[in-house]
Design a protein around this motif. Sequence first.
Motif, mmCIF file in Angstrom:
data_model
loop_
_atom_site.group_PDB
_atom_site.id
_atom_site.type_symbol
_atom_site.label_atom_id
_atom_site.label_comp_id
_atom_site.label_asym_id
_atom_site.label_seq_id
_atom_site.Cartn_x
_atom_site.Cartn_y
_atom_site.Cartn_z
ATOM 1 N N ALA A 67 32.183 -17.750 1.678
ATOM 2 C CA ALA A 67 32.875 -17.288 0.470
ATOM 3 C C ALA A 67 32.850 -18.406 -0.559
ATOM 4 N N GLY A 68 32.942 -18.022 -1.841
ATOM 5 C CA GLY A 68 32.981 -19.010 -2.906
ATOM 6 C C GLY A 68 34.387 -19.548 -3.102
ATOM 7 N N LYS A 69 34.492 -20.836 -3.385
ATOM 8 C CA LYS A 69 35.809 -21.438 -3.589
ATOM 9 C C LYS A 69 36.451 -20.923 -4.876
ATOM 10 N N LEU A 70 37.788 -21.009 -4.922
ATOM 11 C CA LEU A 70 38.520 -20.527 -6.090
ATOM 12 C C LEU A 70 38.122 -21.285 -7.353
ATOM 13 N N GLU A 71 38.005 -22.613 -7.253
ATOM 14 C CA GLU A 71 37.748 -23.432 -8.430
ATOM 15 C C GLU A 71 36.365 -23.161 -9.007
ATOM 16 N N THR A 82 31.792 -11.275 -2.909
ATOM 17 C CA THR A 82 30.817 -11.014 -1.853
ATOM 18 C C THR A 82 31.175 -11.801 -0.596
ATOM 19 N N MET A 83 31.670 -11.087 0.408
ATOM 20 C CA MET A 83 32.031 -11.703 1.683
ATOM 21 C C MET A 83 31.555 -10.771 2.790
ATOM 22 N N ARG A 94 39.849 -11.623 -1.556
ATOM 23 C CA ARG A 94 39.939 -12.113 -0.193
ATOM 24 C C ARG A 94 39.608 -10.974 0.761
ATOM 25 N N LEU A 95 39.138 -11.342 1.931
ATOM 26 C CA LEU A 95 38.791 -10.364 2.955
ATOM 27 C C LEU A 95 39.997 -10.107 3.840
ATOM 28 N N ASN A 129 36.071 -0.949 -4.095
ATOM 29 C CA ASN A 129 34.838 -0.911 -4.875
ATOM 30 C C ASN A 129 34.061 -2.215 -4.770
ATOM 31 N N TYR A 130 34.732 -3.307 -4.377
ATOM 32 C CA TYR A 130 34.051 -4.579 -4.152
ATOM 33 C C TYR A 130 33.747 -4.795 -2.672
#
Length: 270
Positions: free
Chosen positions: A208-212, A192-193, A177-178, A149-150
């Motif tokens: 991609a956005g970082k985890l932090e 969003t990737m 994650r992709l 779904n994402y």
Amino acid sequence: MHFSVRIVPATAAALVALHAPALNAASKVDELIVGPANAGGIYTLSPQGGHIAYVGMKGTKAFVSVDGIEGPVFDELFGPNGQGFYNPAKASVMRSSTGGQTPFSPLLPVIFSPDGKHFAYAGRIGNDYVVIHDGKEIARRPRGAIALNYGPLTLSPTGLHVYWDEMRTESSRDNWRLMMTGKPGPWSGHQTMNPVFSADDSRYAYNAGKLENYQDQMLIVDGKEADYIGRDPVFTADGKYLLTIRYSPNATILVDGKPMISGLGVQRRR
């Protein structure tokens, strides 16, 4: 080559694909049984190439057959966006667009490449999700990890790769994650990737956005985080170099991370 589909008499009760050179009436016509005509299910025609996928049931189990070759039996099949597949009581035929979506049915489990040579689908077997690409199992992981779904099940432009999203919850935060043809990329703080590919599909890259902090970007190249930050990646025609943009302090075009041209602004033409 000319392709058509016809229903053979009820004694055989199957759909048959016929093919022969269109301009030669004397040519031999070969028949290939691709599935039943009286057991419900959906037939999906590839956008090009004359390939046929049949999605049907064996009791309570679902299966996919492509050009008459059956794949494994699933407890449940997914649509590309994660919806469960509903098996219609009467067989129907639908033409797939690239990615398996049509204006009338976004739930078709099988997705084809534009030329029809490659296909993919996903479903659940026991407590795992399983992804099939060109007839081979390329991933089997816990069912709760897949997040179509994402990040929907998607084929790369030539069909060489298939990719989708996985999700986990850690410290009350969702991470994504992709998954590229079964190989996981780095975890991200944002879902969003959108990968881009080289012309021959041998290479890929995405932001991609970082985890932090998902607003802080990272660049993923061929599955690994690059040692520099670049936005809007695009490969050169031969696939040897990756061009990205650094927007601060000046707009700069990077070639494999090295600054090449700077200016007041950079605009990418699509």
